[in-house]
Write a protein that holds these residues in place. Structure first.
Motif, PDB file in Angstrom:
ATOM      1  N   ARG A   1       0.836  -1.205   0.000  1.00  0.00           N
ATOM      2  CA  ARG A   1       0.000   0.000   0.000  1.00  0.00           C
ATOM      3  C   ARG A   1       0.867   1.249   0.000  1.00  0.00           C
ATOM      4  O   ARG A   1       0.565   2.242  -0.661  1.00  0.00           O
ATOM      5  CB  ARG A   1      -0.892   0.032   1.239  1.00  0.00           C
ATOM      6  CG  ARG A   1      -2.063  -0.896   1.198  1.00  0.00           C
ATOM      7  CD  ARG A   1      -3.383  -0.162   1.568  1.00  0.00           C
ATOM      8  NE  ARG A   1      -4.491  -0.745   0.852  1.00  0.00           N
ATOM      9  CZ  ARG A   1      -5.042  -0.231  -0.237  1.00  0.00           C
ATOM     10  NH1 ARG A   1      -4.586   0.911  -0.733  1.00  0.00           N
ATOM     11  NH2 ARG A   1      -6.034  -0.830  -0.833  1.00  0.00           N
TER      12      ARG A   1
ATOM     13  N   ASP B   1       0.746   4.052  -2.722  1.00  0.00           N
ATOM     14  CA  ASP B   1       0.445   5.435  -2.363  1.00  0.00           C
ATOM     15  C   ASP B   1       1.473   6.397  -2.951  1.00  0.00           C
ATOM     16  O   ASP B   1       1.119   7.465  -3.468  1.00  0.00           O
ATOM     17  CB  ASP B   1       0.389   5.589  -0.832  1.00  0.00           C
ATOM     18  CG  ASP B   1      -0.827   4.896  -0.224  1.00  0.00           C
ATOM     19  OD1 ASP B   1      -1.748   4.539  -0.987  1.00  0.00           O
ATOM     20  OD2 ASP B   1      -0.853   4.700   1.005  1.00  0.00           O
TER      21      ASP B   1
ATOM     22  N   ASP C   1       0.623   9.276  -5.710  1.00  0.00           N
ATOM     23  CA  ASP C   1       0.930  10.691  -5.517  1.00  0.00           C
ATOM     24  C   ASP C   1       1.654  11.265  -6.735  1.00  0.00           C
ATOM     25  O   ASP C   1       1.361  12.374  -7.176  1.00  0.00           O
ATOM     26  CB  ASP C   1       1.803  10.880  -4.267  1.00  0.00           C
ATOM     27  CG  ASP C   1       0.987  10.779  -2.988  1.00  0.00           C
ATOM     28  OD1 ASP C   1      -0.261  10.838  -3.090  1.00  0.00           O
ATOM     29  OD2 ASP C   1       1.579  10.641  -1.913  1.00  0.00           O
TER      30      ASP C   1
END
Lengths: 250, 250
Positions: free
Chosen positions: A14, A18, A22
């Motif tokens: 994760r 992430d 971004d």
DNA sequence: AAGTGGTCTAGACCACTCA
DNA sequence: GAGTGGTCTAGACCACTTA
């Protein structure tokens, strides 16, 4: 004896997802750019292959990236087609007409594909709305720039359209709505019900949808001025290809 | 020396997913029923754990099933809320009002939650539509039956609403639209732009979305009778919880 | 030919649910 | 405590793309 309540760090896959997300949403990685592959993630983070795959699969399932076999995983683009519902109340008549998402069908034509016309027994939904079990069904696929973007299925009460050009592949100038007009059944009112969900495998295949792309389901019912339902049209849209616009008064 | 063109059987995990999907869509497995777990799939099909997981993850990513840790994987339900766009043109005035998907908000109230009101610098979209960089922002979350279903963010031109109750948590009777009316800026026209996509992690968290649930993004702009934009409202809807309905004339 | 993603096996430890 | 799903490792073979 209680330990301090650790905020529970998210799993590695994760965290990697992430970071990559971004970079996509911030614009550091742009449309069509290549993401780091499984091998680079493995060495960079010191993880197993399955974990690297899991990280990438998150982004793929979110529709932000698209895998290409033998090549890599790439950032995905969103260049929608604007589909107007109630055109008649077009905001250009009273507002500045500024829109949030640009759309760019700029003159590029829809290609119609895989046309099927048949007399069938109405599925449950159509039978309820059209109040009959015998319908003529028209199926077709729309593409823009060689990319399929919509599957559409229209149902007409059989007794109403029997013998008209609506039962033919070529409906003639003006299409089915003009033919309904010829029959004295011109559509005057419309209802559209809009949902979104993940596609069935059949739909994903027919629309060439990559993972992580939802479909928008539009069920449009056309009524005559007297309130008789004359058409039910189920449209399956590639959600990444469309923005629906509706204009109305208070 | 070319081999016969084998139609290429789909991978095992897909075949299993397809079988389970059929059982769900045909109604053999119903809302809330438990799917076979990883262990049963392993022994039934003689496959490794990762393969069984992959099969189940397909259905989870399609939004047809939901995993519960320590318990099992369960069939997912779809009981939508019907959200009317142009109510004024309500089909009840002229049609039979038969709808395809039942909706059932039957009197169950929306709970409003996590209200935030602040003066902020407008994000790009809002600045373009409202033609200003200074906005008052109102954020809130809506829930039905303790289930969060919508996140909403409204933007108002700061110079327009400064000093009014729109800048307070409690906007008084009639809400923000009544207050805009008090200011001589009553909304008269609306535009809604509708998209669907997979949720960002933040959205998935705030809406408690299980995997495989898209969100519907509605961007609604309110204009006065003179065409001045007075509000931009971005709504993030749990796609599994909503059907949007729009009615309009030809 | 080298690199990529697609599929699959055979293990492991963990947190959680439920009887 | 037994069973469940969540995460992760360390391999393997394949089909495909790219150069």
């Amino acid at each position: 004896m209680s330990e301090s309540p650790v905020p529970h760090e998210p799993p590695i896959y994760r965290q990697i997802a992430d970071q990559l997300r971004d970079k996509i949403l911030s614009g550091e990685l742009r449309d069509g750019d290549r993401l780091p592959g499984e091998n680079s993630l493995m060495s960079e983070y010191g993880i197993a292959r399955a974990t690297a795959r899991q990280a990438l699969s998150v982004l793929i399932n979110e529709g932000l990236a698209v895998p290409k076999r033998g090549s890599g995983v790439y950032v995905r683009l969103f260049k929608p087609i604007r589909r107007h519902g109630s055109r008649r109340l077009s905001r250009e008549q009273w507002g500045q007409g500024r829109s949030i998402w640009e759309a760019d069908t700029r003159g590029r034509p829809f290609i119609v594909d895989r046309v099927e016309v048949a007399r069938e027994r109405a599925p449950r939904e159509a039978a309820v709305v059209l109040d009959t079990h015998d319908v003529w069904v028209r199926r077709r696929r729309y593409s823009v720039d060689d990319r399929p973007v919509q599957l559409a299925t229209s149902y007409f009460p059989a007794e109403l359209v029997e013998g008209s050009a609506i039962t033919l592949e070529d409906t003639g100038p003006g299409g089915v709505y003009a033919r309904l007009g010829d029959l004295g059944q011109a559509p005057a009112h419309f209802t559209e019900e809009v949902r979104a969900r993940m596609p069935r495998p059949r739909e994903a295949h027919d629309l060439s949808l990559p993972g992580g792309t939802p479909v928008i389901v539009v069920l449009r019912t056309a009524y005559t001025a007297r309130g008789i339902p004359v058409e039910l049209n189920e449209m399956i849209l590639d959600a990444a290809a469309y923005v629906l616009q509706y204009d109305f008064d208070a």
